[in-house]
Design a protein around this motif. Sequence first.
Motif, PDB file in Angstrom:
ATOM      1  N   VAL A   1      26.512  22.089 -34.120  1.00 24.27           N
ATOM      2  CA  VAL A   1      26.108  21.812 -35.349  1.00 24.27           C
ATOM      3  C   VAL A   1      25.910  23.202 -36.322  1.00 24.27           C
ATOM      4  N   ILE A   2      25.385  23.986 -35.717  1.00 20.55           N
ATOM      5  CA  ILE A   2      25.378  25.443 -36.359  1.00 20.55           C
ATOM      6  C   ILE A   2      26.745  26.167 -36.671  1.00 20.55           C
ATOM      7  N   ASN A   3      27.667  26.040 -36.005  1.00 16.94           N
ATOM      8  CA  ASN A   3      29.125  26.672 -36.042  1.00 16.94           C
ATOM      9  C   ASN A   3      29.943  25.661 -36.973  1.00 16.94           C
ATOM     10  N   ASP A   4      29.437  24.515 -37.203  1.00 12.59           N
ATOM     11  CA  ASP A   4      30.482  23.453 -38.130  1.00 12.59           C
ATOM     12  C   ASP A   4      30.430  23.831 -39.524  1.00 12.59           C
ATOM     13  N   GLU A   5      31.625  23.817 -39.986  1.00 14.08           N
ATOM     14  CA  GLU A   5      31.929  24.195 -41.383  1.00 14.08           C
ATOM     15  C   GLU A   5      31.352  22.922 -42.407  1.00 14.08           C
TER      16      GLU A   5
ATOM     17  N   ALA B   1      20.385  29.208 -40.311  1.00  9.83           N
ATOM     18  CA  ALA B   1      19.147  29.622 -40.410  1.00  9.83           C
ATOM     19  C   ALA B   1      18.074  28.326 -40.914  1.00  9.83           C
ATOM     20  N   ASP B   2      18.386  27.718 -42.037  1.00 13.68           N
ATOM     21  CA  ASP B   2      17.628  26.425 -42.357  1.00 13.68           C
ATOM     22  C   ASP B   2      17.466  25.587 -41.329  1.00 13.68           C
TER      23      ASP B   2
ATOM     24  N   ASN C   1      10.319  29.805 -38.689  1.00 16.10           N
ATOM     25  CA  ASN C   1      11.705  30.826 -39.048  1.00 16.10           C
ATOM     26  C   ASN C   1      12.610  30.693 -38.023  1.00 16.10           C
ATOM     27  N   ALA C   2      13.813  31.189 -38.413  1.00 18.48           N
ATOM     28  CA  ALA C   2      14.879  31.196 -37.484  1.00 18.48           C
ATOM     29  C   ALA C   2      15.052  32.107 -36.220  1.00 18.48           C
TER      30      ALA C   2
END
Length: 754
Positions: free
Chosen positions: A624-628, A636-637, A694-695
Amino acid sequence: MPTYHEVMTTDLSKLTTAATKWDDMAGEFRKLETQYARDVHGISLGQNWQGLSADAANVRFTVTLNEYEAAQKEAKAIASLLRDAHTQFVDLRSKVQSVRDDAVKAGMAVSAQGRVSFDTSRLSDSERSAYVHDPSYQESVRAAVGSWNAAIARAVKAVADADDGVRIALEAVVVDSNPLDGTLDGFNAGAKSDVELYEADRAEDIAIRINGGEKVSAADLAQLQRSFRDNSSRPEFTQTFLNGMGAENTLKLTNRLNDLAYHDDKKQRQTYLGLEKGLAKSLANAMQDPKSQFYTDFREQLKQAGTEKFDLKEAGARSNVISRGHGQQVRGYQSLVTLMQQGDGYSASFLHDLANDIRTAEDKKGYGDPGVWDLQGDFSGKDGGWFANDPLDGVLSIMARDPDAATSYLDPGPDGKNDNLQYLLEERDWNLVDTPEWHGNIETHSDRESEERDVRTGLGLILESSTTGHPPLGPNQDPWPVTPHSEGQARIMHDVISGLGPDQKVHENMREPLSRALASYTEDTHQILGGMGSSQYVTAATGDGFFRDGDKVHMAASQKDLAQFMRGLSDDPEAYATLHKAESRYISLEMEKIPKGADGFTQSNPLSNAGATLGAYSAIREDVINDERMSAYSAADWKSKMAYHVVGGAVTPLYFTTAGGVSIAFGDSIQRGVDTWAWVMGNNLKAEADTTANAGIADHYLGANNQMNLIVDSWADGRQDIDADEKAGLKSAILNGHDRGTNTTQKYLTDTTN
């Protein structure tokens, strides 16, 4: 309006005494009728008197004879109304008495006028001292007194409502129902014997005047509201009222009420919405029995009116067409479902039939029109979401309140013949918003179709309800990871996973309800993702989608479909958090089962399986985090929102009973250590200057190594059978499992940006 004292002291037996006298009066009229028919009316029929005068006399004598018959009917009807009133008043007074008795049992005193006060005379000396010196105790007492006063007032109000209904009936029963019967104001040959029938007639008169645009007085509006409030649970009223109105006028009434509430008379909005709620409850009551003639007839009327067009100012105001004029109209089913959203208690038969009828109107396979509900403008959010422009999705949302009805509607069944789920997931046209296309400054006659913002909201809710056995969860309610399911629920969940999983995408309005649904199957998803569960999971995944282990039903799905489905859900950080929290809780529950003194496979297997499952979550999170595709959230959000949801869930255990009667508890104090990880993470987040997650903190505590170490440490604390070396070995087992789960899941997750 009768007072509490009048309700409690009035001699209701006088009603039945009066009813007996009215029956006696009917008997006397019967004697007079017999005598008149023999001695007067009969003369005009004999051979001794013929000609024009005889004919004229016969006409007048017949009118009088009919009046004797009408007088009997009116007298008997009044007697019946009085007995009906007696029955209602006795029942309602007993409810007032019951509320009073409950108040007294709760430590209250109730005066002869119905005022509630705290009965301090029943307190012991220590209790009285505590009451005098404890402000919080006094506040709780004041709140309790207020609550009991309100309860008694409501019970007395119900008597007043019934009393007003009896008044309406007694006034109407003496009115000549046929002014063309030869008398100007004679006896009522059409007298009715039921109070609710007269109330229905009065309500219909007011409703028709509202439909006609007449300025209806506040007194009449209050009368209509009272009629709904007092009678919406009585078929005698609800079916008579709706039968008199007919489906078309009923739909016009709800549209007119909404016009008044949202456009013409906004100051009185709550009055009109209250009337609409009463109308909705009446509809629910009237349509309970699918075998009744009323149900059959009214459903047919709804079918006819369901696709007809009606005026609604909200729709006309949203029209964005210039060259084709203004004032777009709405379909009957859109108005009907808008009405139904205001009520509850609908029968499963009515919900199923209505959903089927709406589908028939739109499904091109059945020669329906997929564009039948299309409108210009977006009807969603605070301003327009009250209007059910998508009637099928609206019915699904209503049906979600009844888990059994939801499951039976969507369950494909053992034979797979029910295709409702397939239609909704794969075949239905969800584009209901028409936007005119322009060529430069010229508006064409073509429209561009699109989805509105709240599309599939009802579908998401019914999927949660139908797969879990309980209504959709609300704020601060977490799904419990070990929830019992039926075969139908498991079958639907399996088909949803296998149907939506391969795309690795789930519509945003469905992610959270589906994550709550899937989280209730954590007992099964843990075994599937861990890869060390029963072989029955593999076999059933390509078969029925479930299997039984004794009395317990287990949902089965392929590891690949499940991982891809979870990936689609996880575009929403809160959906991911719901699944992750349920999994963490389940791991803790499983570890609690490891007996003291266990070693070898008994000890390491649960940890290895837990690590593999968490590895799957790590792979999904990383993807998810790396998905464009991530546009709504930055990395971070996403992490911050996910972390905040994990620590901001249910704080105290919540309970509900499933459709099968099984009591389920969910919260964070069911087992020792269930939420240790979330608790520690939450403390660190709250220790920050800004209490919002926070992240950076999320990265630390969402890191698999840290979470798994914390899980093992919290579980091992207090267990004398585990020393430091053994604890290190257990951590190694869970970390090895994590690597296995991560590597396996990564193979299933593909780049879907192209």
